[in-house]
Design a protein around this motif. Structure first.
Motif, PDB file in Angstrom:
ATOM      1  N   UNK A   1      -7.503 -11.941  12.002  1.00 33.26           N
ATOM      2  CA  UNK A   1      -8.254 -13.040  12.959  1.00 33.26           C
ATOM      3  C   UNK A   1      -8.537 -14.378  12.052  1.00 33.26           C
ATOM      4  N   UNK A   2      -8.532 -15.483  12.827  1.00 26.48           N
ATOM      5  CA  UNK A   2      -8.295 -16.741  12.336  1.00 26.48           C
ATOM      6  C   UNK A   2      -9.559 -17.154  12.759  1.00 26.48           C
ATOM      7  N   UNK A   3     -10.752 -16.988  12.520  1.00 26.20           N
ATOM      8  CA  UNK A   3     -11.886 -17.487  13.133  1.00 26.20           C
ATOM      9  C   UNK A   3     -12.176 -18.888  12.797  1.00 26.20           C
ATOM     10  N   UNK A   4     -12.129 -19.440  11.622  1.00 28.03           N
ATOM     11  CA  UNK A   4     -12.836 -20.288  10.911  1.00 28.03           C
ATOM     12  C   UNK A   4     -11.803 -21.559  10.533  1.00 28.03           C
ATOM     13  N   UNK A   5     -10.571 -21.344  11.144  1.00 27.81           N
ATOM     14  CA  UNK A   5      -9.544 -22.352  10.648  1.00 27.81           C
ATOM     15  C   UNK A   5      -9.150 -23.273  11.692  1.00 27.81           C
ATOM     16  N   UNK A   6      -9.095 -24.499  11.324  1.00 25.78           N
ATOM     17  CA  UNK A   6      -8.846 -25.598  12.172  1.00 25.78           C
ATOM     18  C   UNK A   6      -7.301 -25.686  12.544  1.00 25.78           C
ATOM     19  N   UNK A   7      -6.943 -24.913  13.777  1.00 28.63           N
ATOM     20  CA  UNK A   7      -5.538 -24.594  14.123  1.00 28.63           C
ATOM     21  C   UNK A   7      -4.981 -25.916  14.947  1.00 28.63           C
ATOM     22  N   UNK A   8      -5.716 -27.010  14.908  1.00 21.62           N
ATOM     23  CA  UNK A   8      -5.168 -28.274  15.323  1.00 21.62           C
ATOM     24  C   UNK A   8      -4.274 -29.082  14.531  1.00 21.62           C
ATOM     25  N   UNK A   9      -4.304 -28.688  13.245  1.00 17.17           N
ATOM     26  CA  UNK A   9      -3.419 -28.999  12.222  1.00 17.17           C
ATOM     27  C   UNK A   9      -2.239 -28.088  11.938  1.00 17.17           C
ATOM     28  N   UNK A  10      -1.205 -28.430  11.136  1.00 14.18           N
ATOM     29  CA  UNK A  10      -0.263 -27.632  10.595  1.00 14.18           C
ATOM     30  C   UNK A  10      -0.794 -26.189   9.913  1.00 14.18           C
ATOM     31  N   UNK A  11      -0.053 -25.142   9.849  1.00 15.10           N
ATOM     32  CA  UNK A  11      -0.823 -23.940   9.177  1.00 15.10           C
ATOM     33  C   UNK A  11       0.324 -23.368   8.547  1.00 15.10           C
ATOM     34  N   UNK A  12       0.173 -22.920   7.281  1.00 11.21           N
ATOM     35  CA  UNK A  12       1.036 -22.298   6.357  1.00 11.21           C
ATOM     36  C   UNK A  12       0.576 -21.120   5.947  1.00 11.21           C
ATOM     37  N   UNK A  13       1.356 -19.893   6.026  1.00  8.87           N
ATOM     38  CA  UNK A  13       0.669 -18.540   5.566  1.00  8.87           C
ATOM     39  C   UNK A  13       1.867 -17.798   4.836  1.00  8.87           C
ATOM     40  N   UNK A  14       1.364 -16.885   4.026  1.00  8.85           N
ATOM     41  CA  UNK A  14       2.115 -16.232   3.388  1.00  8.85           C
ATOM     42  C   UNK A  14       1.745 -14.724   3.292  1.00  8.85           C
ATOM     43  N   UNK A  15       2.662 -13.815   3.685  1.00 11.48           N
ATOM     44  CA  UNK A  15       2.148 -12.706   3.879  1.00 11.48           C
ATOM     45  C   UNK A  15       2.896 -11.589   3.262  1.00 11.48           C
ATOM     46  N   UNK A  16       2.444 -10.627   2.442  1.00 13.94           N
ATOM     47  CA  UNK A  16       3.085  -9.516   1.657  1.00 13.94           C
ATOM     48  C   UNK A  16       2.729  -8.365   2.109  1.00 13.94           C
ATOM     49  N   UNK A  17       3.836  -7.324   2.238  1.00 15.05           N
ATOM     50  CA  UNK A  17       3.666  -6.224   2.988  1.00 15.05           C
ATOM     51  C   UNK A  17       4.404  -5.044   2.000  1.00 15.05           C
ATOM     52  N   UNK A  18       3.633  -3.978   1.557  1.00 16.75           N
ATOM     53  CA  UNK A  18       4.379  -2.907   0.988  1.00 16.75           C
ATOM     54  C   UNK A  18       4.676  -1.838   2.157  1.00 16.75           C
ATOM     55  N   UNK A  19       5.742  -1.494   2.180  1.00 16.84           N
ATOM     56  CA  UNK A  19       6.428  -0.962   3.684  1.00 16.84           C
ATOM     57  C   UNK A  19       7.190   0.290   3.248  1.00 16.84           C
ATOM     58  N   UNK A  20       6.862   1.363   3.500  1.00 13.39           N
ATOM     59  CA  UNK A  20       7.757   2.540   3.392  1.00 13.39           C
ATOM     60  C   UNK A  20       8.605   2.717   4.653  1.00 13.39           C
ATOM     61  N   UNK A  21       9.673   3.137   4.457  1.00 17.68           N
ATOM     62  CA  UNK A  21      10.728   3.403   5.641  1.00 17.68           C
ATOM     63  C   UNK A  21      11.878   4.268   5.253  1.00 17.68           C
ATOM     64  N   UNK A  22      12.792   4.578   6.354  1.00 17.86           N
ATOM     65  CA  UNK A  22      14.197   5.523   5.981  1.00 17.86           C
ATOM     66  C   UNK A  22      14.997   4.786   6.806  1.00 17.86           C
ATOM     67  N   UNK A  23      16.201   5.045   6.406  1.00 19.53           N
ATOM     68  CA  UNK A  23      17.657   4.825   7.095  1.00 19.53           C
ATOM     69  C   UNK A  23      17.945   3.163   7.183  1.00 19.53           C
ATOM     70  N   UNK A  24      17.133   2.434   7.693  1.00 15.35           N
ATOM     71  CA  UNK A  24      17.227   1.095   7.992  1.00 15.35           C
ATOM     72  C   UNK A  24      15.958   0.147   7.779  1.00 15.35           C
ATOM     73  N   UNK A  25      16.440  -1.002   7.790  1.00 15.89           N
ATOM     74  CA  UNK A  25      15.309  -2.208   7.537  1.00 15.89           C
ATOM     75  C   UNK A  25      15.611  -3.357   8.169  1.00 15.89           C
ATOM     76  N   UNK A  26      14.829  -4.020   8.960  1.00 15.11           N
ATOM     77  CA  UNK A  26      15.261  -4.980   9.834  1.00 15.11           C
ATOM     78  C   UNK A  26      14.216  -6.101   9.675  1.00 15.11           C
ATOM     79  N   UNK A  27      14.330  -7.491   9.769  1.00 11.47           N
ATOM     80  CA  UNK A  27      13.263  -8.372  10.094  1.00 11.47           C
ATOM     81  C   UNK A  27      13.844  -9.222  11.186  1.00 11.47           C
TER      82      UNK A  27
END
Length: 475
Positions: A210-236
């Motif tokens: 949730x982005x409740x307290x952000x001013x979205x009328x300006x450019x927004x830059x975010x970084x997300x890191x995920x630790x993800x388990x899977x099998x057989x294949x990985x796609x983005x």
């Protein structure tokens, strides 16, 4: 009627068969090489029936292996697709009828720029006798958003609900997420993700922040890191206007798949690395649109790029390809036995050819069962050696010549070697198989060019020459 004329007429009352033309021995005709050739061909075709049962057994074992892979995937993590992040902003559309309630919609804004990277460390998990490759991956998404422009969606004056905006990421199997996931806002605090895509979207697999307290009328830059388990294949999924994706792993046998092949890739003994650059012009998806709950998965999870953690020795596929060559191989072995029979002037019975055929069919059962425990190469060598030894010994005993049995063993060993080469050479299998069949047929034709297939020639001429002249019946 004279006594000589009475002797010339067949004695049908005593059950005797009518006489064949002069010089033709019915027993010799029944043992003619030509007739036996067609009998052998018919036996080879009959062996298609047990080969069909072997093929069905292979399909059953393959299905069992796939079921084991699905069970491991259910517990560890299935094939993973990561799509996002995307900016979801609900808004109200003024009613066109007086006193009516405004309509609520959800706008989706895709990033202007996306830098995504993933590093997957693979390992093998075992269920019963089946091995399944799984991975632990670190996925990092760096996205830059321009201020939302609702004019790209509608020409009406709308009321954005900025306090309900959310950052959404689609994930094919959220059970593979390990640890908590956060969105690091540039020049801001970290925002923790929650289940579902958020902003009132009910369908679709994923997480949201949730982005409740952000001013979205300006450019927004975010970084997300995920630790993800899977099998057989990985796609983005390259959702941005300009997407740059990098992927690396310690797996040495990747099969790159998805909507786009990598622009650059390196595969060596340490694993692989690959990179993609994809423009939004190559995707059938605008950068801003109204979201529809019915197509949540289609929005975030379609059109991904990535790699499948391919197992180079898929024993069930190799066994299936070996069975496809079975009829030709059985026919070639039968012709080799038939040639040895002609040289030895023996007389093998159809039952003996059938036993040889059953031994050749049993090779594929041995190959399938041993490959599940020993690997394909070891299983192939073991099954081929056992089958070759059995058939060579049997033919040597039947023809009373171990030398001819050894010759057949050499032919079988060469044949199994050629079939293995065909199985391992996917690109040239058809060409090599066609050339090999042509050479075998040419050898057979030239070797049997002077064979008397009818089995009648010399005996007929000799009998006619030695037959006494019949007395003239002229007056």
């Amino acid at each position: 009627m004279s006594q000589e004329q009475e002797q010339e007429q067949p004695n049908e009352s005593k059950g005797e068969l009518p006489s064949f033309p002069a010089g033709i021995n019915p027993r010799r005709f029944g043992r003619s090489p030509g007739l036996k050739f067609f009998v052998i061909g018919f036996l080879a075709l009959l062996l298609l029936i047990p080969l069909m049962f072997v093929s069905s057994l292979r399909s059953e074992r393959s299905a069992t292996a796939n079921q084991a892979a699905r069970e491991i995937g259910e517990a560890w993590g299935r094939e993973q697709i990561v799509g996002g992040p995307a900016l979801l902003v609900p808004y109200l559309v003024p009613p066109k009828i007086a006193n009516a309630a405004p309509t609520r919609e959800v706008a989706v804004f895709l990033p202007d720029d996306l830098q995504a990277s993933s590093e997957a460390q693979t390992e093998i998990r075992r269920r019963s006798i089946f091995d399944v490759p799984v991975y632990r991956s670190k996925v990092v998404l760096n996205a830059r958003f321009l201020p939302p422009d609702f004019k790209a969606i509608t020409s009406e004056a709308v009321q954005p609900l900025w306090n309900e905006a959310a950052l959404a990421i689609g994930i094919a199997d959220v059970r593979g997420l390990k640890n908590r996931a956060t969105a690091q806002i540039r020049d801001g605090a970290a925002i923790e993700f929650e289940p579902t895509l958020g902003a009132g979207i009910r369908d679709g697999n994923g997480i949201h922040a949730a982005l409740r307290d952000l001013d979205l009328t300006k450019p927004l830059s975010v970084e997300v890191a995920l630790d993800l388990n899977g099998s057989r294949s990985l796609s983005i999924v390259p959702l941005a206007k300009n997407s740059a994706i990098r992927m690396s792993s310690n797996w040495q046998h990747p099969s790159f798949s998805g909507a786009h092949l990598p622009d650059d890739r390196v595969i060596d003994a340490n694993g692989f690395s690959a990179s993609w650059r994809v423009s939004h012009l190559a995707r059938n998806l605008p950068l801003a649109f109204n979201h529809d709950n019915r197509r949540a998965d289609a929005t975030f999870l379609n059109g991904g790029v990535g790699a499948r953690f391919y197992q180079p020795v898929d024993l069930y596929q190799l066994v299936d390809r070996a069975i496809k060559y079975a009829v030709l191989f059985v026919g070639a072995v039968f012709l080799a036995v038939f040639g040895l029979e002609l040289v030895a002037r023996g007389n093998l019975h159809a039952v003996q050819y059938t036993l040889v055929g059953f031994a050749l069919v049993l090779f594929y059962v041995l190959l399938l069962s041993l490959a599940e425990h020993l690997g394909f190469l070891t299983a192939y060598l073991t099954a081929a050696a056992a089958t070759t030894a059995l058939i060579a010994l049997y033919i040597g005993l039947v023809l009373r010549s171990f030398a001819r049995g050894a010759v057949l063993g050499l032919i079988l060993a060469t044949g199994y070697g050629l079939v293995y080469a065909l199985l391992k050479s996917e690109d040239f299998a058809l060409l090599a198989g066609a050339v090999g069949a042509f050479v075998a047929l040419a050898t057979l034709m030239l070797a049997t060019a002077r064979v008397n297939w009818s089995g009648l020639g010399d005996s007929v001429s000799k009998s006619v020459a030695s037959a006494p002249a019949r007395p003239s019946t002229s007056a």
